[in-house]
Design a protein around this motif. Structure first.
Motif, PDB file in Angstrom:
ATOM      1  N   ARG A  46      13.837 -14.170   7.283  1.00  0.00           N
ATOM      2  CA  ARG A  46      13.815 -14.911   6.107  1.00  0.00           C
ATOM      3  C   ARG A  46      15.652 -14.495   5.382  1.00  0.00           C
ATOM      4  N   GLY A  47      16.106 -13.281   5.510  1.00  0.00           N
ATOM      5  CA  GLY A  47      17.247 -13.103   4.992  1.00  0.00           C
ATOM      6  C   GLY A  47      17.216 -11.749   4.030  1.00  0.00           C
ATOM      7  N   GLN A  48      18.385 -11.798   3.470  1.00  0.00           N
ATOM      8  CA  GLN A  48      18.712 -10.364   2.726  1.00  0.00           C
ATOM      9  C   GLN A  48      17.802 -10.029   1.482  1.00  0.00           C
ATOM     10  N   ILE A  49      17.789 -11.188   0.717  1.00  0.00           N
ATOM     11  CA  ILE A  49      17.006 -11.081  -0.630  1.00  0.00           C
ATOM     12  C   ILE A  49      15.633 -10.817  -0.538  1.00  0.00           C
ATOM     13  N   PRO A  50      14.798 -11.798   0.230  1.00  0.00           N
ATOM     14  CA  PRO A  50      13.459 -11.633   0.542  1.00  0.00           C
ATOM     15  C   PRO A  50      13.027 -10.217   1.105  1.00  0.00           C
ATOM     16  N   ALA A  51      13.838  -9.848   1.971  1.00  0.00           N
ATOM     17  CA  ALA A  51      13.833  -8.350   2.898  1.00  0.00           C
ATOM     18  C   ALA A  51      13.798  -7.225   1.525  1.00  0.00           C
ATOM     19  N   THR A  52      14.936  -7.275   0.866  1.00  0.00           N
ATOM     20  CA  THR A  52      15.214  -6.435  -0.280  1.00  0.00           C
ATOM     21  C   THR A  52      14.022  -6.250  -1.040  1.00  0.00           C
ATOM     22  N   ILE A  53      13.510  -7.322  -1.305  1.00  0.00           N
ATOM     23  CA  ILE A  53      12.419  -7.393  -2.521  1.00  0.00           C
ATOM     24  C   ILE A  53      10.993  -6.829  -1.761  1.00  0.00           C
ATOM     25  N   ALA A  54      10.974  -7.586  -0.427  1.00  0.00           N
ATOM     26  CA  ALA A  54       9.741  -7.013   0.123  1.00  0.00           C
ATOM     27  C   ALA A  54       9.802  -5.343   0.229  1.00  0.00           C
ATOM     28  N   GLY A  55      10.891  -4.849   0.778  1.00  0.00           N
ATOM     29  CA  GLY A  55      11.153  -3.480   0.964  1.00  0.00           C
ATOM     30  C   GLY A  55      10.730  -2.700  -0.362  1.00  0.00           C
ATOM     31  N   PHE A  56      11.191  -3.255  -1.409  1.00  0.00           N
ATOM     32  CA  PHE A  56      11.048  -2.446  -2.730  1.00  0.00           C
ATOM     33  C   PHE A  56       9.505  -2.620  -2.775  1.00  0.00           C
ATOM     34  N   SER A  57       8.951  -3.828  -2.775  1.00  0.00           N
ATOM     35  CA  SER A  57       7.564  -4.045  -3.362  1.00  0.00           C
ATOM     36  C   SER A  57       6.440  -3.190  -2.569  1.00  0.00           C
ATOM     37  N   LEU A  58       6.721  -3.290  -1.198  1.00  0.00           N
ATOM     38  CA  LEU A  58       5.875  -2.579  -0.039  1.00  0.00           C
ATOM     39  C   LEU A  58       6.060  -0.885  -0.251  1.00  0.00           C
ATOM     40  N   GLY A  59       7.272  -0.584  -0.472  1.00  0.00           N
ATOM     41  CA  GLY A  59       7.572   0.758  -0.754  1.00  0.00           C
ATOM     42  C   GLY A  59       6.862   1.198  -2.043  1.00  0.00           C
ATOM     43  N   LEU A  60       6.886   0.563  -2.814  1.00  0.00           N
ATOM     44  CA  LEU A  60       6.187   1.169  -4.245  1.00  0.00           C
ATOM     45  C   LEU A  60       4.609   1.015  -4.382  1.00  0.00           C
ATOM     46  N   ALA A  61       4.272   0.008  -3.371  1.00  0.00           N
ATOM     47  CA  ALA A  61       3.140   0.155  -3.121  1.00  0.00           C
ATOM     48  C   ALA A  61       2.406   1.472  -2.329  1.00  0.00           C
ATOM     49  N   LEU A  62       3.213   1.569  -1.204  1.00  0.00           N
ATOM     50  CA  LEU A  62       2.973   2.946  -0.381  1.00  0.00           C
ATOM     51  C   LEU A  62       2.884   3.999  -1.498  1.00  0.00           C
ATOM     52  N   ASP A  63       3.926   4.321  -2.274  1.00  0.00           N
ATOM     53  CA  ASP A  63       4.223   5.287  -3.324  1.00  0.00           C
ATOM     54  C   ASP A  63       2.898   5.347  -4.130  1.00  0.00           C
ATOM     55  N   LEU A  64       2.473   4.283  -4.656  1.00  0.00           N
ATOM     56  CA  LEU A  64       1.314   4.382  -5.445  1.00  0.00           C
ATOM     57  C   LEU A  64       0.103   4.745  -4.644  1.00  0.00           C
ATOM     58  N   SER A  66      -0.066   6.567  -2.206  1.00  0.00           N
ATOM     59  CA  SER A  66       0.058   8.048  -1.583  1.00  0.00           C
ATOM     60  C   SER A  66      -0.307   8.974  -2.753  1.00  0.00           C
ATOM     61  N   GLY A  67      -0.368   8.648  -3.972  1.00  0.00           N
ATOM     62  CA  GLY A  67      -0.663   9.427  -5.105  1.00  0.00           C
ATOM     63  C   GLY A  67       0.335  10.595  -5.122  1.00  0.00           C
ATOM     64  N   PRO A  68      -0.663  11.555  -5.437  1.00  0.00           N
ATOM     65  CA  PRO A  68       0.352  13.118  -5.468  1.00  0.00           C
ATOM     66  C   PRO A  68       1.078  13.489  -4.362  1.00  0.00           C
ATOM     67  N   ASP A  69       0.543  13.026  -3.212  1.00  0.00           N
ATOM     68  CA  ASP A  69       0.903  13.649  -1.884  1.00  0.00           C
ATOM     69  C   ASP A  69       2.712  12.802  -1.665  1.00  0.00           C
ATOM     70  N   GLY A  70       2.870  11.880  -2.502  1.00  0.00           N
ATOM     71  CA  GLY A  70       4.157  11.352  -2.027  1.00  0.00           C
ATOM     72  C   GLY A  70       5.039  11.632  -3.163  1.00  0.00           C
ATOM     73  N   VAL A  71       5.978  10.787  -3.297  1.00  0.00           N
ATOM     74  CA  VAL A  71       7.000  11.114  -4.481  1.00  0.00           C
ATOM     75  C   VAL A  71       7.400   9.889  -5.065  1.00  0.00           C
ATOM     76  N   LEU A  72       6.873   9.201  -6.069  1.00  0.00           N
ATOM     77  CA  LEU A  72       6.727   8.186  -6.588  1.00  0.00           C
ATOM     78  C   LEU A  72       8.183   7.409  -6.727  1.00  0.00           C
ATOM     79  N   GLY A  73       8.775   6.451  -6.002  1.00  0.00           N
ATOM     80  CA  GLY A  73       9.997   5.950  -6.196  1.00  0.00           C
ATOM     81  C   GLY A  73      10.828   6.056  -4.725  1.00  0.00           C
ATOM     82  N   LEU A  74      10.376   6.896  -3.980  1.00  0.00           N
ATOM     83  CA  LEU A  74      11.002   7.521  -2.809  1.00  0.00           C
ATOM     84  C   LEU A  74      11.008   6.257  -1.738  1.00  0.00           C
ATOM     85  N   ALA A  75       9.798   6.055  -1.367  1.00  0.00           N
ATOM     86  CA  ALA A  75       9.533   4.791  -0.350  1.00  0.00           C
ATOM     87  C   ALA A  75      10.023   3.531  -0.955  1.00  0.00           C
ATOM     88  N   ALA A  76      10.075   3.321  -2.274  1.00  0.00           N
ATOM     89  CA  ALA A  76      10.541   2.102  -2.709  1.00  0.00           C
ATOM     90  C   ALA A  76      11.980   2.091  -2.276  1.00  0.00           C
TER      91      ALA A  76
END
Lengths: 163, 283
Positions: A46-64, A66-76
């Motif tokens: 799809r290209g750079q912009i969709p990938a950037t947005i997808a990376g941010f969104s999915l990373g943020l979802a993973l951070d959320l 993960s809860g206290p085991d993760g570092v909020l914002g790091l995967a995003a």
């Protein structure tokens, strides 16, 4: 189904796979990063912009998730960078060739390596591990494992190319 | 303008999107209080500190000028204070020495400031701010914590003028403290005094202390005059030339005491009478 909707649906599916089934794929404490692989796939297709947005969104979802085991914002952060870097390899005219060839493996290895470098650098702070140990024990094995999993979509697309 | 801005954003849309995503991610990380972020935060503090240290090396012209002005003002105030403290310290030292002198002596002392001084002539004098109303009389000796200064030669209500040792008219009966050799202290100009009438066979050595003699009718016995700085026989003479460095530094003399010690008039009269027959016969 429209392409964005299908991508979103697949993204949710990959997220579920990563958080539920990935634990069955653990080897020596190393887990393949299916979400990153999916972000790289989006970048190539799809290209750079969709990938950037997808990376941010999915990373943020993973951070959320993960809860206290993760570092909020790091995967995003790390997956945003991963998606953005992978987006440089987007070529509208060579999507199938890239996805069905060894290029996918090379891109995955490179992006996963940079992603892991950043992710583990932050995640293992305070653990007392040095740079070399950190990359040798976690960063490189995880990148290799994710690259190995990337063989599956590569083979699927290779069949398409051959067909 | 807005369209132009929109065009620019559109041109760099990938960077705008990634910057936005990164900004939010970093904000989330910054708000985090996990142990990993605490470690990173400490690194950041150290890093910023180092950076500030490096940047602070680059001088800021305007702040430096302000700093120099402030330092100059502070320096001036401090120099003034140092000067006053030094003055106070010296005064304190002098007063301590004077107090010791006052405690040592058996005479009464009248304290006075030196308000006038003449050191360039052959008849040098000092003016004191104590006079007859304070009890000062002509011929009273003047001393300081260092030793004999001179004697009072004239007085008024609140002032007195004294001849100092550096005055060619002043003579003081003196003796070498160690060997008890007697002589007369005189000044003939220069920086030293002369101990005259000392026979060449007498024992006088450089470094000997010279004090007032008991033969003096005007000065109390044992008052310090100076130190022998040179003692050599005078060629073709029965006497030796003895130079004495005065104990009192007249250049820096600021305070003095008038010693309430009047000469014994009957003794002086008797001595004068006994000299008259010899004077009349020309001897």
């Amino acid at each position: 189904m429209p392409r964005p909707a299908a991508d979103i649906l697949l993204s949710v599916l990959v997220l579920l796979l990563q958080t539920t089934l990935a634990r069955f794929l653990v080897i020596q404490g190393i887990v393949p990063d299916l979400v990153l692989l999916w972000v790289i796939t989006i970048a190539i297709r799809r290209g750079q912009i969709p990938a950037t947005i997808a990376g941010f969104s999915l990373g943020l979802a993973l951070d959320l998730i993960s809860g206290p085991d993760g570092v909020l914002g790091l995967a995003a952060l790390s997956k945003t960078i991963g998606g953005f870097l992978a987006g440089y390899f987007y070529n509208e005219n060579k999507i199938l060739q890239t996805m069905g060839g060894y290029q996918l493996l090379l891109i995955t290895a490179l992006v996963a390596l940079i992603h892991n470098l950043l992710y583990f650098f932050v995640f293992l702070q305070g653990s007392g591990l040095g740079w070399v140990t950190m990359m040798g024990r976690y960063g490189i094995p995880a990148a290799v494992y994710t690259t190995a999993i990337a063989v599956l979509p590569m083979l699927a697309y290779a069949r398409k190319v051959l067909a | 303008m807005v369209k132009r801005l929109y065009d620019i954003i559109f041109l760099f849309k990938e960077y705008v999107v990634v910057s936005f995503c990164l900004l939010i991610s970093i904000l989330l990380l910054a708000l985090n209080d996990s142990p990993q972020i605490r470690v990173l935060r400490s690194y950041a503090v150290v890093g910023v500190g180092l950076l500030q240290n490096v940047v602070s090396v680059i001088p800021n012209y305007f702040s430096l000028r302000q700093e120099i002005s402030a330092l100059r003002a502070a320096n001036l105030a401090l120099a003034d204070e140092v000067s006053r403290l030094r003055e106070g310290k010296l005064e304190n030292l002098r007063l301590h020495q004077m107090l010791a002198l006052k405690q040592r002596g058996e005479h009464r002392y009248i304290a006075a400031n030196v308000v006038g001084k003449n050191l360039q002539l052959l008849r040098n004098t000092i003016t004191l701010d104590a006079g007859e109303l304070e009890g000062v009389r002509v011929n009273m000796p003047i001393v300081s914590e260092s030793g004999l200064v001179g004697k009072v030669v004239s007085t008024s209500g609140h002032y007195a003028v004294g001849q100092i040792l550096l005055n060619k008219d002043l003579r003081v009966s003196a003796k070498v403290q160690r060997s008890r050799v007697d002589g007369i202290i005189r000044w003939n100009g220069g920086t030293t005094l002369q101990l005259q009438e000392v026979a060449r066979t007498m024992d006088v050595q450089v470094g000997d202390l010279v004090v007032t003699s008991e033969y003096s009718a005007y000065y109390p016995e044992g008052t310090r005059i100076g130190i022998v700085s040179r003692a050599e026989p005078i060629p073709g003479s029965l006497f030796q030339g003895v130079e004495v460095s005065p104990s009192v530094d007249f250049t820096h003399l600021e305070e003095a005491f008038v010693l309430v010690h009047l000469p014994d008039s009957t003794r002086i009269a008797l001595e004068q009478r006994s000299q008259e027959p010899y004077a009349a016969s020309g001897r």
